[in-house]
Design an enzyme around this catalytic site. Structure first.
Site, mmCIF file in Angstrom:
data_model
loop_
_atom_site.group_PDB
_atom_site.id
_atom_site.type_symbol
_atom_site.label_atom_id
_atom_site.label_comp_id
_atom_site.label_asym_id
_atom_site.label_seq_id
_atom_site.Cartn_x
_atom_site.Cartn_y
_atom_site.Cartn_z
ATOM 1 N N ASP A 1 -11.171 -0.213 6.463
ATOM 2 C CA ASP A 1 -10.395 -1.430 6.178
ATOM 3 C C ASP A 1 -11.193 -2.685 6.543
ATOM 4 O O ASP A 1 -11.186 -3.675 5.801
ATOM 5 C CB ASP A 1 -9.100 -1.460 7.008
ATOM 6 C CG ASP A 1 -8.075 -0.415 6.566
ATOM 7 O OD1 ASP A 1 -8.309 0.268 5.550
ATOM 8 O OD2 ASP A 1 -7.036 -0.302 7.255
ATOM 9 N N SER B 1 -12.259 2.127 10.955
ATOM 10 C CA SER B 1 -11.614 2.166 9.643
ATOM 11 C C SER B 1 -12.418 1.368 8.630
ATOM 12 O O SER B 1 -12.936 0.279 8.924
ATOM 13 C CB SER B 1 -10.205 1.590 9.736
ATOM 14 O OG SER B 1 -9.623 1.542 8.447
ATOM 15 N N LYS C 1 -3.289 -1.312 14.309
ATOM 16 C CA LYS C 1 -2.500 -0.291 15.009
ATOM 17 C C LYS C 1 -2.913 -0.215 16.482
ATOM 18 O O LYS C 1 -4.088 -0.227 16.808
ATOM 19 C CB LYS C 1 -2.651 1.049 14.295
ATOM 20 C CG LYS C 1 -1.773 1.080 13.033
ATOM 21 C CD LYS C 1 -1.856 2.390 12.311
ATOM 22 C CE LYS C 1 -2.995 2.401 11.347
ATOM 23 N NZ LYS C 1 -2.714 1.710 10.077
ATOM 24 N N GLU D 1 0.833 -1.209 0.000
ATOM 25 C CA GLU D 1 0.000 0.000 0.000
ATOM 26 C C GLU D 1 0.867 1.259 0.000
ATOM 27 O O GLU D 1 2.072 1.203 0.283
ATOM 28 C CB GLU D 1 -0.958 -0.006 1.191
ATOM 29 C CG GLU D 1 -0.246 -0.158 2.520
ATOM 30 C CD GLU D 1 -0.700 0.848 3.553
ATOM 31 O OE1 GLU D 1 -1.093 1.965 3.172
ATOM 32 O OE2 GLU D 1 -0.619 0.516 4.743
HETATM 33 N N1 PSU Z 1 0.250 0.639 8.572
HETATM 34 C C1 PSU Z 1 1.261 1.455 8.986
HETATM 35 N N2 PSU Z 1 1.122 2.798 8.772
HETATM 36 C C2 PSU Z 1 0.013 3.343 8.157
HETATM 37 C C3 PSU Z 1 -1.052 2.473 7.713
HETATM 38 C C4 PSU Z 1 -0.869 1.124 7.959
HETATM 39 O O1 PSU Z 1 2.266 0.995 9.548
HETATM 40 O O2 PSU Z 1 -0.051 4.577 7.975
HETATM 41 C C5 PSU Z 1 -2.277 3.088 7.031
HETATM 42 C C6 PSU Z 1 -3.001 2.051 6.147
HETATM 43 O O3 PSU Z 1 -3.096 2.582 4.847
HETATM 44 C C7 PSU Z 1 -4.376 1.912 6.770
HETATM 45 C C8 PSU Z 1 -4.579 3.294 7.312
HETATM 46 O O4 PSU Z 1 -5.360 1.526 5.852
HETATM 47 O O5 PSU Z 1 -3.311 3.555 7.924
HETATM 48 C C9 PSU Z 1 -5.757 3.373 8.286
HETATM 49 O O6 PSU Z 1 -6.295 4.662 8.236
HETATM 50 P P1 PSU Z 1 -7.763 4.918 8.847
HETATM 51 O O7 PSU Z 1 -7.632 4.589 10.306
HETATM 52 O O8 PSU Z 1 -8.025 6.394 8.592
HETATM 53 O O9 PSU Z 1 -8.695 4.024 8.104
HETATM 54 MN MN MN Z 2 -10.831 6.462 10.440
#
Ligand code: PSU
Ligand code: MN
Length: 303
Positions: free
Chosen positions: A140, A138, A157, A23
């Site tokens: 995701d 997310s 995370k 990604e």
């Molecule tokens: N893994 C990491 N760093 C990141 C991400 C994943 O080590 O920055 C990114 C991925 O692209 C994941 C996103 O989809 O963070 C999640 O963002 P959000 O919580 O806004 O969906």
């Molecule tokens: Mn989000």
């Protein structure tokens, strides 16, 4: 055409050689410049060292690219106007000629559409700790319930509500296995403390699960392989908890919401741990990318 597969990736797919999707949001929005460009190149090299072809995914000028050249990689890493694109942003981005980095949800979707079976990242997005007030979960998670890719990650995370995220994955029917562990990894930390129901010990084992899933047919959903950061390279758990609590407080004070939450917290931790969280993050991503290459090779019958 709105999707373009690079020649190298197209040939590899055609010849049945292993390919690993990467990604680009982690590059554009998850890591500090200028280190991010070095890391982007390093991750591609790690995939090659593992015997697979890297396919970094992003949207450039309204074209979804599966496999970036050096110019594309540099643009994603250096251009501050690069947007963050989740799955729901892909159609407007393509239609308006936008340029953006793809999150796990957008990358998994594009990878799956192009016939890629293995994808590596750092940590997945999930249910945020402030979910009760913000309903921030997310994108995701739901997308991973709809695509048949294998996602190698260091869990979700640790800035998130990990038990709630695992519960959502269970509800959504997404398979989660631990790689060499019976605990779900904790991103910066080797363990989140939460159990996983299944443990595998080798890339061949993962390929076996992928084969079984293919043979079963039925509804498609992702296979999440939780690969812990090596214990010697994890962030000090006490430092992690202390700095994260301060970061969450600042997030509330500043009223930061939506897509900005995850990049804000990742950067906050990097700054307030004196760079230690960044090193743990990178160690996790490197491990995941290397493992993904070996899984892709095992999946193609070429260990
Ligand atoms: N893994 C990491 N760093 C990141 C991400 C994943 O080590 O920055 C990114 C991925 O692209 C994941 C996103 O989809 O963070 C999640 O963002 P959000 O919580 O806004 O969906
Ligand atoms: Mn989000």
């Amino acid at each position: 055409m709105s999707t373009q597969v690079s020649e190298e990736v197209r040939e590899a797919l055609h010849e049945g050689r292993p390919v690993v999707a990467l990604e680009s949001t982690i590059i554009a929005h998850g890591l500090p410049r200028p280190r991010n460009l070095t890391v982007a190149r390093e991750l591609e090299d790690l995939v090659r060292d593992g015997g697979a072809v890297p396919a970094t995914i992003a949207v450039l000028d309204g074209v979804a690219r599966i496999g970036l050249d050096e110019a594309g990689l540099t643009r994603i890493a250096e251009d501050p106007t690069v947007r963050k694109l989740g799955h729901r942003d892909l159609a407007p981005a393509l239609a308006t000629g936008a340029t953006g980095a793809t999150t796990v949800s957008a990358t998994a979707w594009l990878a799956d559409s192009a016939g890629l079976r293995v994808f590596a990242t750092g940590g997945l997005g999930g249910v945020h700790r402030e979910w009760a007030e913000t309903q921030d979960e997310s994108a995701d998670l739901r997308l991973l319930a709809q695509v048949g890719v294998t996602v190698v990650c260091a869990g979700v995370k640790s800035i998130l509500d990990v038990p709630a995220t695992l519960q959502r994955l269970e509800t959504l029917g997404v398979t989660v296995i631990g790689y060499g562990t019976d605990r779900f990894p904790g991103f910066y930390l080797s363990s989140s403390g939460e159990p996983v129901d299944w443990t595998v010990g080798s890339p061949e084992d993962v390929a076996g699960v992928m084969r079984a899933r293919d043979a079963l047919g039925g509804p498609r959903s992702a296979l999440i392989v939780g690969n812990p950061v090596p214990a010697g390279q994890q962030l000090d758990p006490a430092l992690h908890d202390r700095v994260l609590a301060a970061g969450l407080a600042e997030l509330r004070e500043k009223g930061i919401t939506g897509q900005a939450v995850t990049p804000f917290l990742l950067e906050y931790l990097t700054v307030h741990t004196g760079g230690a969280s960044l090193e743990a993050n990178l160690a996790a991503v490197r491990g995941n990318v290397g493992l993904a290459a070996r899984i892709a090779a095992a999946d193609r019958g070429r260990p």
